[in-house]
Design a protein around this motif. Sequence first.
Motif, PDB file in Angstrom:
ATOM      1  N   UNK A   1     -18.080   1.144  21.372  1.00  0.00           N
ATOM      2  CA  UNK A   1     -17.304   2.360  21.279  1.00  0.00           C
ATOM      3  C   UNK A   1     -17.834   3.190  20.124  1.00  0.00           C
ATOM      4  N   UNK A   2     -17.977   4.440  20.350  1.00  0.00           N
ATOM      5  CA  UNK A   2     -18.438   5.365  19.330  1.00  0.00           C
ATOM      6  C   UNK A   2     -17.290   5.712  18.393  1.00  0.00           C
ATOM      7  N   UNK A   3     -17.530   5.652  17.113  1.00  0.00           N
ATOM      8  CA  UNK A   3     -16.519   6.001  16.122  1.00  0.00           C
ATOM      9  C   UNK A   3     -16.776   7.434  15.672  1.00  0.00           C
ATOM     10  N   UNK A   4     -15.739   8.261  15.732  1.00  0.00           N
ATOM     11  CA  UNK A   4     -15.854   9.653  15.337  1.00  0.00           C
ATOM     12  C   UNK A   4     -14.802   9.928  14.271  1.00  0.00           C
ATOM     13  N   UNK A   5     -15.231  10.377  13.112  1.00  0.00           N
ATOM     14  CA  UNK A   5     -14.298  10.741  12.049  1.00  0.00           C
ATOM     15  C   UNK A   5     -13.905  12.203  12.264  1.00  0.00           C
ATOM     16  N   UNK A   6     -12.634  12.495  12.069  1.00  0.00           N
ATOM     17  CA  UNK A   6     -12.126  13.854  12.231  1.00  0.00           C
ATOM     18  C   UNK A   6     -11.382  14.260  10.977  1.00  0.00           C
ATOM     19  N   UNK A   7     -11.407  15.547  10.700  1.00  0.00           N
ATOM     20  CA  UNK A   7     -10.538  16.064   9.651  1.00  0.00           C
ATOM     21  C   UNK A   7      -9.106  15.890  10.136  1.00  0.00           C
ATOM     22  N   UNK A   8      -8.147  15.738   9.229  1.00  0.00           N
ATOM     23  CA  UNK A   8      -6.761  15.595   9.666  1.00  0.00           C
ATOM     24  C   UNK A   8      -6.323  16.754  10.550  1.00  0.00           C
ATOM     25  N   UNK A   9      -5.462  16.450  11.499  1.00  0.00           N
ATOM     26  CA  UNK A   9      -4.901  17.455  12.398  1.00  0.00           C
ATOM     27  C   UNK A   9      -3.773  18.153  11.648  1.00  0.00           C
ATOM     28  N   UNK A  10      -3.692  19.466  11.805  1.00  0.00           N
ATOM     29  CA  UNK A  10      -2.641  20.231  11.142  1.00  0.00           C
ATOM     30  C   UNK A  10      -1.724  20.871  12.180  1.00  0.00           C
ATOM     31  N   UNK A  11      -0.588  21.375  11.699  1.00  0.00           N
ATOM     32  CA  UNK A  11       0.321  22.082  12.603  1.00  0.00           C
ATOM     33  C   UNK A  11      -0.363  23.323  13.166  1.00  0.00           C
ATOM     34  N   UNK A  12      -1.264  23.919  12.402  1.00  0.00           N
ATOM     35  CA  UNK A  12      -2.015  25.072  12.890  1.00  0.00           C
ATOM     36  C   UNK A  12      -2.925  24.719  14.058  1.00  0.00           C
ATOM     37  N   UNK A  13      -3.475  23.505  14.043  1.00  0.00           N
ATOM     38  CA  UNK A  13      -4.326  23.053  15.147  1.00  0.00           C
ATOM     39  C   UNK A  13      -3.533  22.952  16.439  1.00  0.00           C
ATOM     40  N   UNK A  14      -2.304  22.413  16.340  1.00  0.00           N
ATOM     41  CA  UNK A  14      -1.501  22.138  17.531  1.00  0.00           C
ATOM     42  C   UNK A  14      -0.566  23.277  17.907  1.00  0.00           C
ATOM     43  N   UNK A  15      -0.289  24.166  16.958  1.00  0.00           N
ATOM     44  CA  UNK A  15       0.625  25.260  17.230  1.00  0.00           C
ATOM     45  C   UNK A  15       2.094  24.883  17.085  1.00  0.00           C
ATOM     46  N   UNK A  16       2.364  23.680  16.600  1.00  0.00           N
ATOM     47  CA  UNK A  16       3.730  23.209  16.335  1.00  0.00           C
ATOM     48  C   UNK A  16       3.691  22.329  15.094  1.00  0.00           C
ATOM     49  N   UNK A  17       4.860  22.125  14.490  1.00  0.00           N
ATOM     50  CA  UNK A  17       4.935  21.257  13.324  1.00  0.00           C
ATOM     51  C   UNK A  17       4.641  19.812  13.720  1.00  0.00           C
ATOM     52  N   UNK A  18       3.971  19.105  12.821  1.00  0.00           N
ATOM     53  CA  UNK A  18       3.749  17.675  13.009  1.00  0.00           C
ATOM     54  C   UNK A  18       5.029  16.929  12.658  1.00  0.00           C
ATOM     55  N   UNK A  19       5.147  15.709  13.163  1.00  0.00           N
ATOM     56  CA  UNK A  19       6.265  14.871  12.782  1.00  0.00           C
ATOM     57  C   UNK A  19       6.148  14.498  11.315  1.00  0.00           C
ATOM     58  N   UNK A  20       7.274  14.345  10.664  1.00  0.00           N
ATOM     59  CA  UNK A  20       7.282  14.001   9.243  1.00  0.00           C
ATOM     60  C   UNK A  20       6.603  12.655   8.986  1.00  0.00           C
ATOM     61  N   UNK A  21       6.832  11.691   9.880  1.00  0.00           N
ATOM     62  CA  UNK A  21       6.273  10.347   9.696  1.00  0.00           C
ATOM     63  C   UNK A  21       5.074  10.079  10.595  1.00  0.00           C
ATOM     64  N   UNK A  22       5.077  10.649  11.795  1.00  0.00           N
ATOM     65  CA  UNK A  22       3.970  10.444  12.747  1.00  0.00           C
ATOM     66  C   UNK A  22       4.108  11.441  13.889  1.00  0.00           C
ATOM     67  N   UNK A  23       3.004  11.638  14.605  1.00  0.00           N
ATOM     68  CA  UNK A  23       2.992  12.537  15.757  1.00  0.00           C
ATOM     69  C   UNK A  23       2.242  11.865  16.895  1.00  0.00           C
ATOM     70  N   UNK A  24       2.821  11.920  18.082  1.00  0.00           N
ATOM     71  CA  UNK A  24       2.188  11.428  19.303  1.00  0.00           C
ATOM     72  C   UNK A  24       1.657  12.649  20.047  1.00  0.00           C
ATOM     73  N   UNK A  25       0.339  12.781  20.104  1.00  0.00           N
ATOM     74  CA  UNK A  25      -0.293  13.930  20.753  1.00  0.00           C
ATOM     75  C   UNK A  25      -0.800  13.486  22.117  1.00  0.00           C
ATOM     76  N   UNK A  26      -0.325  14.150  23.159  1.00  0.00           N
ATOM     77  CA  UNK A  26      -0.696  13.808  24.534  1.00  0.00           C
ATOM     78  C   UNK A  26      -1.481  14.963  25.142  1.00  0.00           C
TER      79      UNK A  26
END
Length: 121
Positions: A1-26
């Motif tokens: 499996x290829x490992x890809x490092x990403x910059x952290x995801x922000x609310x601006x990336x998704x267009x909504x606020x992230x969860x305070x503790x975690x976010x499930x992105x589908x």
Amino acid sequence: MRVVEHAPVTSGDLGVDLGERATLVQFSTAFCQPCRATRRILGEVAGLVPGVRHVEIDAESRLDLVRRFDVLRTPTVLVLDGAGNVVKRASGQPRKADVIAALGAAVDGASHGPSQPSDKV
């Protein structure tokens, strides 16, 4: 499996606020049958754990994110910790128990920055 490092995801990336503790992105598409069941499972799990949010992304309208996270099929689920780091990743319809376990790793701080994506959520 290829490992890809990403910059952290922000609310601006998704267009909504992230969860305070975690976010499930589908990542989903309109005619994806497993996406409907995945939406239900992730919504239920997010409802069980305070501070967790479920965000569904239409893969066809967000090709920027599809490319960024190398989404090859739907559903694809990313589990983000509170800082927006991807701690788990899976393709296909996840089992509820696997989502809860992956969420535990994100919420409990088992991640210390970006980690290797997993093929199991």
